[in-house]
Design a protein around this motif. Structure first.
Motif, PDB file in Angstrom:
ATOM      1  N   ARG A 165      43.072  13.158  59.305  1.00 13.77           N
ATOM      2  CA  ARG A 165      42.207  14.292  58.970  1.00 13.77           C
ATOM      3  C   ARG A 165      42.808  15.104  57.826  1.00 13.77           C
ATOM      4  N   ASP A 166      42.018  15.347  56.762  1.00 12.62           N
ATOM      5  CA  ASP A 166      42.466  16.173  55.642  1.00 12.62           C
ATOM      6  C   ASP A 166      42.615  17.611  56.116  1.00 12.62           C
ATOM      7  N   CYS A 167      43.830  18.159  56.023  1.00  7.51           N
ATOM      8  CA  CYS A 167      44.100  19.509  56.517  1.00  7.51           C
ATOM      9  C   CYS A 167      43.805  20.590  55.487  1.00  7.51           C
ATOM     10  N   ASN A 168      43.201  20.210  54.362  1.00  6.03           N
ATOM     11  CA  ASN A 168      42.844  21.178  53.324  1.00  6.03           C
ATOM     12  C   ASN A 168      44.067  21.934  52.815  1.00  6.03           C
ATOM     13  N   GLU A 169      45.212  21.264  52.820  1.00  9.55           N
ATOM     14  CA  GLU A 169      46.449  21.801  52.243  1.00  9.55           C
ATOM     15  C   GLU A 169      46.741  20.975  50.995  1.00  9.55           C
ATOM     16  N   PHE A 170      46.605  21.592  49.850  1.00 10.70           N
ATOM     17  CA  PHE A 170      46.654  20.849  48.588  1.00 10.70           C
ATOM     18  C   PHE A 170      47.507  21.601  47.576  1.00 10.70           C
ATOM     19  N   GLU A 171      48.446  20.897  46.978  1.00  8.97           N
ATOM     20  CA  GLU A 171      49.278  21.456  45.916  1.00  8.97           C
ATOM     21  C   GLU A 171      49.234  20.519  44.719  1.00  8.97           C
ATOM     22  N   PHE A 172      49.291  21.096  43.525  1.00 14.97           N
ATOM     23  CA  PHE A 172      49.560  20.225  42.391  1.00 14.97           C
ATOM     24  C   PHE A 172      50.439  20.958  41.397  1.00 14.97           C
ATOM     25  N   GLU A 173      51.232  20.172  40.696  1.00 16.58           N
ATOM     26  CA  GLU A 173      52.097  20.695  39.635  1.00 16.58           C
ATOM     27  C   GLU A 173      51.845  19.889  38.379  1.00 16.58           C
ATOM     28  N   GLN A 174      51.676  20.589  37.285  1.00 16.20           N
ATOM     29  CA  GLN A 174      51.435  19.944  35.994  1.00 16.20           C
ATOM     30  C   GLN A 174      52.472  20.405  34.993  1.00 16.20           C
ATOM     31  N   ALA A 175      52.993  19.492  34.211  1.00 14.62           N
ATOM     32  CA  ALA A 175      53.931  19.837  33.152  1.00 14.62           C
ATOM     33  C   ALA A 175      53.512  19.143  31.868  1.00 14.62           C
ATOM     34  N   THR A 176      53.340  19.927  30.807  1.00  9.95           N
ATOM     35  CA  THR A 176      53.183  19.332  29.488  1.00  9.95           C
ATOM     36  C   THR A 176      54.563  19.188  28.860  1.00  9.95           C
TER      37      THR A 176
END
Length: 645
Positions: A308-319
């Protein structure tokens, strides 16, 4: 709730590191270790071709002298050369193809001896690159990270052995060696061969079109070889689905991840506990990548029972990932603190104690990176608390300027080998262009720190010497607390530039309930990290080292800290476990291979290297500085953090 924060930092190694916990490095390390490094210099007959310094050999000698003059005194550098003992006629090929000489072993740097050895080189013979790489590997230490920097103006003229196959052979044998290659005015065939050698060992290839370019490039590449980010951890193999995910207990692990790939790991979280999970991917330094094609994104999602997707989402982006960014995505998951109510069966799958699945994804991929890269993973379990201790967030630590000349403190090339600073005081170091160096400061509950970094003058002047400087402060989970940046043109620069210091509030468990994001990152006691960065000098610059001064204030009386409902004798991150566990059996039949921080990290020994494909399946920021009548752009990267709960 959705929170979006963005920060522009010019040239910092990572704007959101969150890996191995501070508590997991209790063993003190007096000084970081440089990787013993062997320079291999081409002295074949073709190096007698004319160049700006006279001949290409003359230019190569100048480049080596520049590096030797600027190299850290504690580094270990050797010199191997080929092509000096014979001519380049066919009659001399047999002898010439075994003509490899180790002029200096990779002992502690002896500038006079190394420069003298370089001065005595005369180019004349063949190009046995494969044999030279083998001999260099034999002379380097038998264990631990090792580096080779090879400069050649052409391809191997003596195969067999094929030099690329030699590089692969060393990797198959488990030799912890990274080779960086520099092509000096090479053609396409030589470029392909040198690139193959470098990539086979996880290293980089760089072009140097002429002598001045080589003089700029060699010190930069060699400095990176000496103090390079090295992934570490107990090997683990993530699964392509949650059902087959290995169960990871608290500790630091090492896996690889492929482009656009998602890997699943299971963690058993008790009722009321907080689970920590992070993944760090270190990107190699790659020259001449367009900013628009130089972005990487790593995501992290959490799943509960039955996937089950717990709706806990992180993302990190680096240019600007090609500067060598180590990008971390981290999650502090507190779903196990929530009570199941029985009203919504699906929602209850993400509440209370149970097995949860953490799934990092390498989502956006920049140009030129390898198909797979090492990924450090951190797993922690913090029990429920019966008494959190002081709740109110106290004011920021007040910075006090220290006096005196300062104590030497040689920064490490990664978080895993960060140099320990002993509290309040002044510390001095020297950084090379393109280097990222790390220090650590231990904060107990109730203590705080404030610091500033002074980049001294290095004698460089003009727009051709422009670069960028930056610094960042990280929590024990390696989550970024604060950062600052500026342009550097050879004159003194202080960071932060618009306030007294980068600072924390006193570290308290209760800070995690603050409405301020930065305060929430200051809720775990232990080692805090300071990163100092000097960007690569502009194309026509002198690549001069820069003296660095760190002024540090540590305040506060240690407090008792929170009281946990369950004992944490092994440590939240497994750092105190007496021995590595055998792992547990996941639902899909894959077994985890470890459950604690490896001795390789705790004891500052060799890191585990699994950077092979066998382990399983932007925004640009520009600072424009006017100097005279010219403009020069300093390009950094934007890191964006998105958190959804």
């Amino acid at each position: 709730m959705t929170t979006l924060t963005a920060g522009v930092v010019l040239g910092l190694m990572s704007l959101s590191m969150a890996t191995l916990p501070a508590q997991a490095q209790e063993n003190e390390r007096s000084a970081p270790q440089y990787a013993p490094t062997m320079l291999i210099l081409d002295a074949s007959g073709s190096m007698q071709r004319p160049d700006s310094a006279g001949t290409m050999m003359d230019s190569a000698k100048n480049a080596v002298r520049s590096f030797v003059a600027a190299a850290p005194a504690e580094s270990q550098v050797g010199l191997t050369v080929y092509g000096t003992g014979t001519g380049s006629s066919e009659a001399e090929k047999t002898e010439g193809c075994s003509d490899v000489q180790v002029l200096r072993k990779p002992d502690t740097l002896d500038r006079v001896a190394l420069t003298g050895a370089v001065d005595g080189i005369h180019a004349s013979g063949w190009t046995p690159m494969g044999n030279a790489l083998r001999q260099a590997a034999d002379v380097l230490p038998n264990s631990g990270p090792r580096s080779v920097v090879l400069v050649s103006d052409g391809d191997d003229t003596c195969a067999p052995p094929d030099p690329c196959e030699v590089a692969r052979e060393l990797k198959r044998q488990g030799v912890d060696l990274v080779m960086h290659a520099i092509g000096f005015a090479v053609d396409g065939k030589a470029r392909a061969q040198l690139t193959c050698m470098a990539q086979a060992t996880g290293g980089t290839y760089t072009d140097a079109a002429d002598g001045p370019a080589l003089e700029r490039t060699l010190p930069r590449v060699t400095a990176a070889a000496l103090r390079n980010y090295k992934a570490a951890g107990t090997p683990i193999a993530g699964a392509p689905t949650y059902a087959a995910a290995p169960v990871a207990t608290p500790g630091q692990y090492l896996d690889t991840i492929g482009q656009k790939e998602t890997r699943y790991y299971a963690v058993d979280v008790p009722d009321g506990a907080t689970a920590y999970f992070s993944g760090t991917v270190s990107f190699p330094r790659i020259p001449d990548i367009e900013s628009s094609k130089d972005n990487n994104v790593v995501q992290l999602r959490v799943y509960g029972a039955d996937g089950r997707d717990c709706n806990e989402f992180e993302f990190e982006q680096a240019t600007k990932s090609s500067d060598g960014v180590a990008l971390t995505v981290a999650q502090a998951f507190d779903g196990a603190k929530e009570k199941r109510d029985g009203k919504n069966v699906d929602a209850d799958k993400c509440k209370g104690g149970g097995r949860y699945y953490f799934a990092p994804t390498w989502d956006k991929v920049s140009k030129g990176v390898p198909e797979r890269l090492p990924m450090e993973l951190l797993v922690g379990i913090e029990p429920a608390v019966t008494d959190p201790g002081p709740v109110a967030v106290a004011p920021l630590t007040v910075f006090t300027q220290p006096a005196g000349a300062g104590a030497p403190a040689v920064g490490g090339g990664s978080f895993n080998v960060a140099s320990a600073l002993d509290g309040s005081g002044r510390y001095t170091d020297s950084v090379q262009p393109g280097e990222f160096v790390f220090y650590r400061v231990k904060l107990d509950w109730g203590q705080g720190l404030a610091y500033r970094v002074r980049y001294g003058a290095n004698g460089g002047r003009g727009v051709e010497n422009i670069s960028n400087v930056s610094t960042a402060l990280y929590s024990p989970t390696r989550e970024r607390i604060d950062s600052d940046f500026a342009a550097y043109t050879g004159t003194e620069q202080v960071l932060p530039s618009s306030r007294d210091a980068l600072a924390t509030v006193p570290i308290r468990y209760g800070n995690r309930t603050s409405d301020t994001y930065e305060h929430r990152t200051q809720s775990v006691a232990g080692w805090h990290y300071i990163a100092v960065k000097l960007g690569s000098t502009a194309a026509e610059g002198d690549n001069l080292p820069v003296p660095v001064q760190l002024d540090l204030t540590l305040t506060g009386t240690p407090e008792a800290g929170p009281k946990y409902a369950d004992a944490v004798t092994a440590g939240i991150f497994g750092e105190n476990a007496p021995s590595a566990g055998a792992g547990t059996e996941p639902t899909g039949g894959v077994t985890s291979t470890g459950d604690r921080l490896p001795d390789a990290v705790a004891d500052n020994a060799a890191a585990v290297d699994v950077g092979t494909p066998d382990s399983g399946s932007s925004t640009a920021a520009i600072a424009v500085v006017a100097a005279g009548v010219a403009l020069c752009c300093v390009v950094g990267w934007l890191v964006v953090r998105r958190r959804r709960r």
